[in-house]
Enzyme design. Structure first.
Site, PDB file in Angstrom:
ATOM      1  CG  HIS A 392      -1.820   1.129   1.383  1.00 60.45           C
ATOM      2  ND1 HIS A 392      -3.149   1.066   1.062  1.00 60.45           N
ATOM      3  CD2 HIS A 392      -1.604   2.394   1.827  1.00 60.45           C
ATOM      4  CE1 HIS A 392      -3.716   2.246   1.294  1.00 60.45           C
ATOM      5  NE2 HIS A 392      -2.798   3.072   1.768  1.00 60.45           N
ATOM      6  CD  GLU A 393       1.600   3.687   3.663  1.00 58.21           C
ATOM      7  OE1 GLU A 393       1.857   4.736   3.032  1.00 58.21           O
ATOM      8  OE2 GLU A 393       0.562   3.543   4.335  1.00 58.21           O
ATOM      9  CG  HIS A 396       0.289   6.247  -0.547  1.00 60.92           C
ATOM     10  ND1 HIS A 396      -0.795   6.853  -1.142  1.00 60.92           N
ATOM     11  CD2 HIS A 396      -0.198   5.618   0.560  1.00 60.92           C
ATOM     12  CE1 HIS A 396      -1.878   6.593  -0.432  1.00 60.92           C
ATOM     13  NE2 HIS A 396      -1.553   5.841   0.586  1.00 60.92           N
ATOM     14  CG  HIS A 399       0.346   8.607  -7.119  1.00 58.80           C
ATOM     15  ND1 HIS A 399      -0.934   8.685  -6.618  1.00 58.80           N
ATOM     16  CD2 HIS A 399       0.340   9.395  -8.223  1.00 58.80           C
ATOM     17  CE1 HIS A 399      -1.669   9.474  -7.395  1.00 58.80           C
ATOM     18  NE2 HIS A 399      -0.918   9.923  -8.360  1.00 58.80           N
TER      19      HIS A 399
END
Length: 600
Positions: A392-393, A396, A399
């Site tokens: 998940h991180e 980020h 991105h």
């Protein structure tokens, strides 16, 4: 993994497990030099005040000066704050963060004249400036955004006052962080073997996954009894945060705090309302899951502390950090070799602060200033949940990497509305990979259980949080006071509504509102649910369409904040202005329930 009896200090953590903040500043002395430089820049930018209408060149020079100031401000604050997050008890970095916070407020005050001065320019003058100075072409979308904000922008003097208030209005959030990360402690409990262990934020989920119901209940009681002791302080803190939101909404002439928050992303209120209405229409599926969970665990009554234990029974699935990295590399291969190579380099180059230590901020996040690489804070525990958190991180972080490298500073930072999409695409691709490659029956059930829990935690629970935020802001806007009893009553009723009669809504859960950091960043959490729904759709497209969908997706990552969130997502292949993506995600939840019931 056996839970250690004691948490190490920061100094006891080996260097290879720490992030390299030296890539931002090689030393605190270097940070101090930039701090003093920023103080000078704050004074120098005042030379442009009152002059933006003089000529196209002055306008361009002002905008570039502001960008340089904001970029340095971001770098200074990020370094100080991340150093503090390493150990919130370290007084050196507490002080540096406070100084950075104060200077950041000065910086925002110093540039507060720019927006109202641009808005004061006649539209034909601004259009003429843009024709005369090609350097202003870069700011086309920024000017569009400025004009959209015209009705909610005040006079230069008023904007200056609002900017100066920033340091004070951050107090509720800062107080909560210190209570939650540095001051609050939880009673130790006995583990499955009778050994005394500390309860911490980082360990709580692991303890709640224990097969021993007594351990789960004791950890649950330990956690919430500590918050209950601070209920008056935390209710006052949250109430102050809500009042801050309402203050800003009213002075900027928004009908409500909710609409003020949505305005930032150019989102209409019906997007928020559609989410709540769609999830509430599907609460029957959640209540079916609750009953399935009760039956699978062989319980007469299901309690709130029974929601995290796996339905798969005893599954020995200890996943080290190194194993997690390798699994994630394989799972994200559908995103292409370029994505994979950048991610692998980052993981090997100090992007991640891996393990828990005393005083370290709880949870996980990705951050990092423009001009450097992204960073990830973890409190890694050897389990499936942390494997998904790391993926998940990394979403980020990647991105940010793509946006920072493709966009100028002014458009490099993506809006929060799109932020949770990239992170959850990674989780969806990881789940698809694991379901296809894991052959053990119990582990496959364990994965299906985890996927159901993602839906419960990210769609149902975050939507419940979103409804809680909407209710408490509306109550204060109507003149009510947020007492601890009222907050507990509202939160208790929402749990009854969402989970239904098939679970005992223990009174301890009434205090859960007191430990949710996102409530201090109002109306953020609904974006987890919309982002999850978008991510489910995008990951399906990536896996079924291949290269065309990957190309659209990478373009979305590169787009940063260069357009409105709904438009950027629509270009990637998902329209969140309608309820359909949320409903399609919830339809998948029902399919997963069918698959789990096949194991019964």
């Amino acid at each position: 993994m056996v839970i250690q009896e004691k948490i190490p200090t920061r100094a006891e953590v080996p260097e290879q497990y720490k992030w390299r903040l030296e890539d931002i500043y090689a030393s605190d002395a270097e940070w101090e030099r930039d701090f003093q430089k920023l103080r000078i820049m704050v004074k120098e930018i005042q030379a442009f005040k009152g002059r933006l209408g003089e000529s196209p060149g002055v306008l361009l020079e002002t905008l570039r000066a502001e960008e340089r100031l904001q970029q340095l401000n971001e770098k200074i604050y990020a370094y100080a704050r991340m150093r503090r997050d390493e150990d919130n008890t370290n007084s050196i970095y507490q002080a540096m963060t406070d100084r950075a916070d104060s200077l950041s407020t000065e910086a925002q005050t110093a540039v507060s004249f720019i927006l109202p001065e641009i808005l004061a320019l006649p539209e034909e003058t601004l259009a003429g400036f843009r024709r005369a100075e090609r350097g202003l072409d870069l700011y086309e979308f920024a000017f569009e955004e400025i004009m959209r904000q015209k009705d909610h922008t005040l006079s230069p003097a008023e904007e200056r006052i609002i900017a100066q208030a920033g340091e004070v209005t951050e107090a509720p959030s800062n107080i909560f962080k210190m209570v939650n990360n540095a001051d609050i402690t939880f009673e130790p409990i006995e583990d499955e073997k009778g050994a005394r262990v500390e309860v911490t934020h980082g360990r709580y989920t692991r303890l709640m996954e224990s097969r021993d119901r007594r351990v789960r209940r004791d950890a649950f009681t330990s956690m919430y009894s500590s918050y209950h002791k601070l209920r008056n302080t935390l209710a006052a803190t949250l109430s102050s945060s809500v009042r801050r939101d309402i203050f800003y909404a009213r002075v900027r002439r928004h009908p409500s705090a909710l609409q003020a928050s949505l305005f930032e992303d150019n989102i209409q209120p019906q997007v928020y309302d559609n989410l709540i209405e769609t999830v509430r229409r599907n609460n029957g599926a959640m209540q079916r899951y609750v009953d399935l969970r009760r039956r699978r665990l062989g319980l007469d009554q299901l309690h709130m502390y029974d929601l995290y234990v796996s339905l798969a029974g005893e599954v020995d699935w200890d996943i080290s950090y190194a194993e997690s990295v390798e699994i994630i590399k394989q799972a994200l291969a559908p995103l292409g070799s370029f994505y994979g190579e950048i991610m692998a380099r980052g993981l090997a180059a100090g992007w991640v602060d891996i393990y828990e230590n005393k005083g370290k901020s709880s949870g996980a996040y990705s951050w990092g200033p423009y001009g450097t690489h992204p960073y990830i804070l973890m409190n890694y525990q050897n389990n499936l949940s942390n494997l998904f958190t790391l993926a998940h991180e990394l979403g980020h972080a990647m991105h940010s990497y793509f946006a920072f490298n493709a966009q100028p500073y002014i458009y490099a930072h993506y809006k929060i509305f799109t932020a949770e999409v990239a992170s959850t695409v990674n989780e969806c691709l990881l789940m698809d990979y694991l379901l296809k490659t894991v052959t053990d029956r119990d582990k496959k059930l364990y994965l299906l259980n985890h996927y159901l829990e993602q839906f419960r935690g990210t769609v149902f629970r975050q939507t419940m949080f979103a409804e809680f935020e909407k209710i408490i802001h509306a109550r204060v806007e109507a003149g009510e006071a947020l007492t601890p009893d009222l907050l507990g009553e509202i939160y208790h009723q929402l749990n009854l509504d969402y989970y239904g009669p098939g679970i005992v809504v223990d009174r301890d859960i009434d205090m859960e509102w007191a430990r949710i950091p996102h409530f201090y960043e109002a109306f953020y959490v609904y974006k987890y649910a919309t982002g999850f729904s978008a991510a489910v759709a995008l990951s399906r497209q990536i896996l079924t369409e291949g290269e065309p969908a990957v190309a659209r997706y990478l373009d979305f990552l590169r787009s940063g904040g260069s357009g409105y969130p709904l438009d950027l997502l629509k270009a990637a292949g998902v329209d969140l202005s309608a309820p359909l993506p949320v409903q399609e995600g919830l339809d998948l939840f029902t399919i997963l329930l069918d698959q789990v019931e096949a194991f019964m």
